[in-house]
Design a protein around this motif. Structure first.
Motif, PDB file in Angstrom:
ATOM      1  N   THR A 128       0.836  -1.190   0.000  1.00  0.00           N
ATOM      2  CA  THR A 128       0.000   0.000   0.000  1.00  0.00           C
ATOM      3  C   THR A 128       0.870   1.239   0.000  1.00  0.00           C
ATOM      4  OG1 THR A 128      -0.046  -0.223   2.380  1.00  0.00           O
ATOM      5  CG2 THR A 128      -2.010  -0.901   1.201  1.00  0.00           C
ATOM      6  N   PRO A 129       1.454   1.587  -1.153  1.00  0.00           N
ATOM      7  CA  PRO A 129       2.205   2.827  -1.211  1.00  0.00           C
ATOM      8  C   PRO A 129       1.248   3.999  -0.961  1.00  0.00           C
ATOM      9  CG  PRO A 129       1.878   1.948  -3.418  1.00  0.00           C
ATOM     10  CD  PRO A 129       1.377   0.922  -2.459  1.00  0.00           C
ATOM     11  N   LEU A 130       1.741   5.047  -0.338  1.00  0.00           N
ATOM     12  CA  LEU A 130       0.906   6.226  -0.127  1.00  0.00           C
ATOM     13  C   LEU A 130       0.796   6.977  -1.457  1.00  0.00           C
ATOM     14  CD1 LEU A 130       2.473   7.429   3.231  1.00  0.00           C
ATOM     15  CD2 LEU A 130       0.512   5.925   2.872  1.00  0.00           C
ATOM     16  N   PRO A 131      -0.290   7.707  -1.654  1.00  0.00           N
ATOM     17  CA  PRO A 131      -0.503   8.383  -2.939  1.00  0.00           C
ATOM     18  C   PRO A 131       0.420   9.593  -3.105  1.00  0.00           C
ATOM     19  CG  PRO A 131      -2.288   8.884  -1.447  1.00  0.00           C
ATOM     20  CD  PRO A 131      -1.417   7.889  -0.747  1.00  0.00           C
ATOM     21  N   MET A 132       1.696   9.344  -3.203  1.00  0.00           N
ATOM     22  CA  MET A 132       2.653  10.443  -3.387  1.00  0.00           C
ATOM     23  C   MET A 132       3.904   9.859  -4.035  1.00  0.00           C
ATOM     24  SD  MET A 132       3.366  10.967   0.694  1.00  0.00           S
ATOM     25  CE  MET A 132       1.720  11.060   1.334  1.00  0.00           C
ATOM     26  N   SER A 133       4.962  10.659  -4.143  1.00  0.00           N
ATOM     27  CA  SER A 133       6.139  10.181  -4.855  1.00  0.00           C
ATOM     28  C   SER A 133       6.890   9.140  -4.022  1.00  0.00           C
ATOM     29  CB  SER A 133       7.068  11.343  -5.175  1.00  0.00           C
ATOM     30  OG  SER A 133       7.644  11.810  -3.986  1.00  0.00           O
TER      31      SER A 133
ATOM     32  N   ASP C 164      -6.801  -0.105   3.621  1.00  0.00           N
ATOM     33  CA  ASP C 164      -5.378  -0.438   3.688  1.00  0.00           C
ATOM     34  C   ASP C 164      -4.501   0.802   3.724  1.00  0.00           C
ATOM     35  OD1 ASP C 164      -5.965  -3.025   3.670  1.00  0.00           O
ATOM     36  OD2 ASP C 164      -5.312  -3.453   1.621  1.00  0.00           O
ATOM     37  N   LEU C 165      -4.924   1.805   2.944  1.00  0.00           N
ATOM     38  CA  LEU C 165      -4.117   3.015   2.865  1.00  0.00           C
ATOM     39  C   LEU C 165      -4.076   3.707   4.221  1.00  0.00           C
ATOM     40  CD1 LEU C 165      -2.598   4.842   0.907  1.00  0.00           C
ATOM     41  CD2 LEU C 165      -4.701   6.127   0.634  1.00  0.00           C
ATOM     42  N   ALA C 168      -1.986   1.684   6.595  1.00  0.00           N
ATOM     43  CA  ALA C 168      -0.552   1.873   6.349  1.00  0.00           C
ATOM     44  C   ALA C 168      -0.076   3.175   6.987  1.00  0.00           C
ATOM     45  CB  ALA C 168      -0.277   1.887   4.856  1.00  0.00           C
ATOM     46  N   THR C 169      -0.914   4.209   6.878  1.00  0.00           N
ATOM     47  CA  THR C 169      -0.536   5.495   7.446  1.00  0.00           C
ATOM     48  C   THR C 169      -0.480   5.417   8.972  1.00  0.00           C
ATOM     49  OG1 THR C 169      -1.828   6.406   5.646  1.00  0.00           O
ATOM     50  CG2 THR C 169      -0.996   7.946   7.272  1.00  0.00           C
ATOM     51  N   VAL C 182      -2.645  12.372   3.950  1.00  0.00           N
ATOM     52  CA  VAL C 182      -2.481  11.301   2.972  1.00  0.00           C
ATOM     53  C   VAL C 182      -3.789  11.100   2.207  1.00  0.00           C
ATOM     54  CG1 VAL C 182      -2.066   8.849   2.678  1.00  0.00           C
ATOM     55  CG2 VAL C 182      -0.712  10.139   4.300  1.00  0.00           C
ATOM     56  N   ARG C 185      -4.616  13.512  -0.600  1.00  0.00           N
ATOM     57  CA  ARG C 185      -3.939  13.309  -1.881  1.00  0.00           C
ATOM     58  C   ARG C 185      -4.633  12.232  -2.703  1.00  0.00           C
ATOM     59  NH1 ARG C 185       1.677  14.092  -2.380  1.00  0.00           N
ATOM     60  NH2 ARG C 185       2.500  15.621  -0.931  1.00  0.00           N
ATOM     61  N   GLN C 186      -5.118  11.220  -1.990  1.00  0.00           N
ATOM     62  CA  GLN C 186      -5.774  10.119  -2.683  1.00  0.00           C
ATOM     63  C   GLN C 186      -7.077  10.573  -3.331  1.00  0.00           C
ATOM     64  OE1 GLN C 186      -4.887   7.101  -3.319  1.00  0.00           O
ATOM     65  NE2 GLN C 186      -6.739   5.908  -3.652  1.00  0.00           N
ATOM     66  N   ASN C 277      -1.145  10.014  -8.802  1.00  0.00           N
ATOM     67  CA  ASN C 277      -0.636   9.544  -7.520  1.00  0.00           C
ATOM     68  C   ASN C 277      -1.580   8.563  -6.857  1.00  0.00           C
ATOM     69  OD1 ASN C 277       1.927  10.421  -6.793  1.00  0.00           O
ATOM     70  ND2 ASN C 277       1.192  12.511  -6.540  1.00  0.00           N
ATOM     71  N   LYS C 278      -2.766   8.473  -7.425  1.00  0.00           N
ATOM     72  CA  LYS C 278      -3.809   7.692  -6.773  1.00  0.00           C
ATOM     73  C   LYS C 278      -3.443   6.212  -6.788  1.00  0.00           C
ATOM     74  CE  LYS C 278      -8.733   7.221  -6.870  1.00  0.00           C
ATOM     75  NZ  LYS C 278      -9.950   7.556  -7.581  1.00  0.00           N
ATOM     76  N   ILE C 279      -3.704   5.549  -5.670  1.00  0.00           N
ATOM     77  CA  ILE C 279      -3.450   4.119  -5.575  1.00  0.00           C
ATOM     78  C   ILE C 279      -4.738   3.391  -5.906  1.00  0.00           C
ATOM     79  CG2 ILE C 279      -2.614   2.302  -4.065  1.00  0.00           C
ATOM     80  CD1 ILE C 279      -0.647   4.657  -4.633  1.00  0.00           C
TER      81      ILE C 279
END
Lengths: 284, 302, 280
Positions: A128-133, C164-165, C168-169, C182, C185-186, C277-279
């Motif tokens: 689960t990468p965060l939505p950023m670089s 999950d996001l 994770a944070t 976070v 941004r999503q 950037n969206k997952i």
């Protein structure tokens, strides 16, 4: 029960570090100096009035890989999520018992969860990468914990990307979105991100199950290296994986810890009938 | 170093939480304030006349002191019912076709188009109504049924409103149908059901709560629409007896007279009472439909 | 028999779809056909002249600017209020929290309340505070009106935040407030789209501003002056007996439609383009 304890005791002596957690005397006795442990004492977890964990008592060690095995639905993941209080995000959950980290009960009234989670990181099943670089993924954790110096951050990002073997693969595109990486790379990035906040323990929830065999091997190798500095507790579905990398193994069944011990003892001389059946593949 | 930082972060978190909670509560108070405010404003007329008289008489001469809201209430109900009657079957069938029968590329084109159309301002629908629907009723349709009609009728209002909620309903329905898992369709189809049987027995039944919720939304929208209806309804304060009679729904009443109402306190109070009726009906309707929804969900175990 | 039913309903469905598109096509064509001839550069750049409402020269710049002022200010205020609300119910409250579902229900109700009722309510408040019909009044009522629209459409987006996001944070030791950074941004593209679509709805609303913003032929220079709006301008021009003025109403309607279309097309483009950037 008695005979069991004794056989364990024998095994413990051989390994020198495993201690029975039932007696408070034993807990303090065998631990080497400066060794951090996670003490789980009589942990009961209920979700919507269904008891998921039944009186789990367990000690987990720094600088070792502990694998939690058992059939689906036996509470492995719940146990893992209880260790850094990620369980709090589940609906209708009730937790009884203590989990003691660094002498502090994380379910105590004064416990502060962000602090606990910084100490005990979690690597989830799917990356689960965060939505950023890529860069910000690793810097995010450091920033929230107070590191804002650009040079320091650069150094940290490089250090942990190197530690997870990603540096050479991504050093030219640090500021691209992390979602552009392959699944295997994403999982390693997540690991690097978790390491960057300098935890003592890493919880891994079947963290290789979504990956292809090569990436999965990569993560396993990383765990073996990381064992030098961190305590790793991983839930796994693949017995072979546990066989390959575990120092200690905990076998769970229907929310109870059935058997626990050093890996070679548990795998070669399982004491409990259920463990024997599970290991020989009667059920899975 | 680390401890003050943690304290600061936690303080920030708590502070943000309180601000957000305050904003949420405040915005909910809007609902209460609206109800109370409108009620207080309509108290004057409620003191003068009984609620029953206001709601059941049809004599509307504000300057002479007679306030019968029945024509407006009847018009509102008639127009809303007609619009739903027109829009519901058409939108349901269209949505079924688009989600179950049509190719995926059709969907990719139609979906954004519908969304865009759903955003067309109601005043534009009103303009279209006066240009197309009203003359059509007056010249083409009306003469077959009645001796004379101006075209500004219940029917015109119903059609304009119905068309206005069409795109909204279609895109809501498609969204709802897409949620039904593919497995259900496959299971039904593998038992030898035709597509229509799948639609009727699986899709429609499975998405009943969603359909109800969408219709509630559409009714609310049609019920309170002001400007489009105002332009085509005919604005005549009498109970409509046929589709070709002019009508005068509550929102149009309020909008048309807001300029004059300040001259007469009782008149103002009457118009605020009309707003209160609208508010109250929407409130009750939404809560009732929520209860109904819960019951339907329980019954079908969805 | 069942095959007949299948064919029959299939035909019925195609027919309904044709009806839908015939209606909607008819609306667009009608507006375009009637509005285009009366469209001119003057329409968008000139204020109404002295004899505007009897067919003399002038344009509807007053209404365009008035609408933009009101909607612009309301959007900013509305976002300031609704973004915290959306994050509060999606990040701070648990999924099955009673408060959250009560808040959602209330916003559903607020969303369903007709704008004319908002108008009437805001009007009583304005009288209470001694305010006259003004730009400020218009801004207040459209802000109140737009908040439920914002909250509902953004909540729709925020509800799809992957658990999950957030997990994770949190497992990095983030507080909920930090998790918002976070999350934002999503769902930023979703928020942007929701915002533009909601603006489209707010700019077309006439009933709310009728009471509160008033109408004027000039551009307001301060908050307490009345302000014209496009929908009202269309409405007034349309009720004129002069044919030229009515034609200008069609042109204004075309203008309003175009503005809404452009907003909604930009909204779609944002969704497509800025999801990098969206997952998934």
């Amino acid at each position: 029960m008695d005979t069991e304890t004794q056989t364990f005791a024998g095994a413990f002596q051989r390994f020198g570090q495993w201690k029975e957690t039932d007696g408070s005397e034993a807990r303090t006795a065998g631990a080497p100096e400066g060794e951090n442990t996670i003490d789980i004492q009589g942990l009961n977890v209920y979700i919507q009035d269904k008891q998921i964990l039944k009186d789990v008592t367990l000690q987990l060690f720094d600088r070792k890989i502990t694998c939690i095995i058992g059939p689906s639905g036996c509470g492995k993941t719940t146990l893992l999520r209880s260790i850094n209080r990620m369980i709090d995000t589940t609906e209708h959950v009730r937790v009884e018992g203590n989990v003691i980290v660094d002498g502090e009960n994380i379910y105590g009234p004064k416990a502060e969860i962000t602090h606990i989670r910084k100490k005990i990181g979690l690597l989830s099943q799917r990356p689960t990468p965060l939505p950023m670089s890529i860069y910000d993924n690793i810097a995010f954790g450091c920033r929230i914990h107070g590191t804002r110096n650009k040079k320091k951050l650069d150094a940290i990002v490089e250090q942990y990307l190197r530690a997870t073997g990603l540096w050479d693969e991504v050093k030219d595109r640090l500021h691209n979105p992390a979602s552009g990486l392959s699944i295997g790379q994403q999982q390693r990035l997540c690991l690097a991100r978790g390491l960057a906040v300098e935890p003592q323990f890493i919880l891994a929830d079947e963290s290789t199950s979504a990956l292809d065999p090569v990436s999965s091997k990569h993560i396993e190798d990383l765990f073996l290296q990381l064992r030098e500095r961190y305590g790793i507790i991983m839930v796994t579905h693949t017995l072979r994986q546990a066989l390959r990398i575990a120092d200690y193994v905990v076998f769970m069944y229907l929310g109870e810890v059935i058997e626990k011990g050093p890996a070679d003892v548990l795998f070669n001389h399982p004491q409990h009938e259920l463990t024997k059946q599970y290991l020989s593949g009667v059920f899975s | 170093m680390a401890v003050p930082l943690l304290k600061k972060r936690l303080a920030k978190d708590r502070c943000a939480r309180s601000v957000m909670l305050a904003l949420t509560v405040l915005s909910l108070l809007l609902l209460v304030a609206m109800g109370v405010g409108l009620y207080l404003k309509s108290e004057m007329i409620l003191d003068r006349y009984s609620l029953w008289t206001l709601l059941t008489t049809s004599d509307w001469k504000p300057l002479k002191g007679s306030f019968g809201f029945l024509p407006f209430i009847a018009s509102t109900l008639a127009v809303t019912a007609l619009s739903i009657l027109i829009a519901l079957p058409i939108s349901l069938l269209t949505a079924l076709y688009l989600s179950e029968y049509a190719h995926s590329w059709t969907k990719r084109v139609v979906f954004p188009v519908l969304d865009i159309l759903a955003g067309i301002p109601s005043v534009v629908y009103g303009v279209w109504g006066t240009l197309i629907i009203v003359p059509w009723i007056a010249d083409a349709l009306g003469p077959h049924f009645v001796d004379y009609t101006s075209g500004y009728t219940v029917l015109a209002s119903g059609i304009v409103l119905g068309v206005m909620i069409l795109p909204v309903l279609v895109s809501l329905f498609i969204e709802i149908f897409t949620i039904v898992p593919q497995d259900y369709r496959d299971a039904a189809a593998s038992l030898g059901a035709t597509k229509w049987q799948v639609c009727r027995k699986v899709i429609l039944r499975k998405s009943l709560p969603g359909i109800i919720a969408a219709v509630v939304l559409a009714i609310s929208k049609a019920f309170g629409e002001t400007i489009a209806v105002l332009m085509v309804c005919g604005n005549s304060a009498s109970i409509p007896h046929s589709l070709f009679d002019p009508c005068y729904p509550l929102p149009a009443l309020i909008a048309n007279n807001y300029g004059e109402m300040l001259s007469l306190p009782l008149y103002e109070s009457a118009l605020m009472f009309a707003a209160f009726i609208l508010f109250f009906i929407i409130l009750v309707f939404n809560f009732a439909s929520r209860l109904l929804l819960r019951r339907v969900e329980k019954r079908y175990k969805l | 028999m069942k095959f007949f039913a299948d064919k029959f309903f299939r035909a019925l469905m195609v027919l309904s779809m044709l009806i839908v598109f015939a209606f909607l096509g008819s609306i667009l064509i009608t507006i375009l056909k009637n509005g285009w001839p009366a469209m001119s550069w003057d329409m968008v750049t000139q204020l109404p002249g002295g004899g505007f409402y009897i067919g003399k020269e002038g344009g509807v710049l007053n209404a365009i600017v008035g609408s933009l002022y009101i909607v612009g200010a309301s959007t900013v205020l509305g976002l300031l209020a609704s973004i915290p609300i959306v994050f509060f119910i999606n990040i701070y409250l648990k999924k099955e929290s009673r408060l959250a579902s009560f808040v959602r229900l209330s916003f559903d109700v607020l969303y369903g309340i007709p704008s004319i009722v908002y108008g009437a309510f805001a009007f009583t408040i304005m009288i209470f505070f001694g305010l006259r019909t003004s730009l400020l009044g218009g801004i207040i009522v459209i802000t109140l009106l737009i908040i439920p629209i914002f909250v509902r459409s953004m909540d729709e987006v925020a509800r799809q935040l992957p658990k999950d996001l957030l997990d994770a944070t949190y497992s990095l030791g983030a507080t909920r407030f930090e998790a918002i950074k976070v999350a934002i941004r999503q769902i930023l593209p979703g928020i942007a789209t929701a915002t533009l679509l909601s603006i489209g709805r707010a700019i077309g609303d006439a009933a709310g501003v009728m009471f509160t913003a008033g109408f004027t032929d000039s551009i307001p220079t301060s908050l307490d002056q009345p302000a014209a709006t496009l929908p009202l301008s269309i409405f007034f021009q349309l009720s004129s007996p002069t044919p030229e003025v009515r034609e200008r109403a069609y042109a204004s309607a075309l203008l309003l439609t175009l503005i809404v279309l452009v907003l909604s097309i930009i909204g779609r483009m944002i969704t497509y383009r800025f999801s990098k950037n969206k997952i998934k």
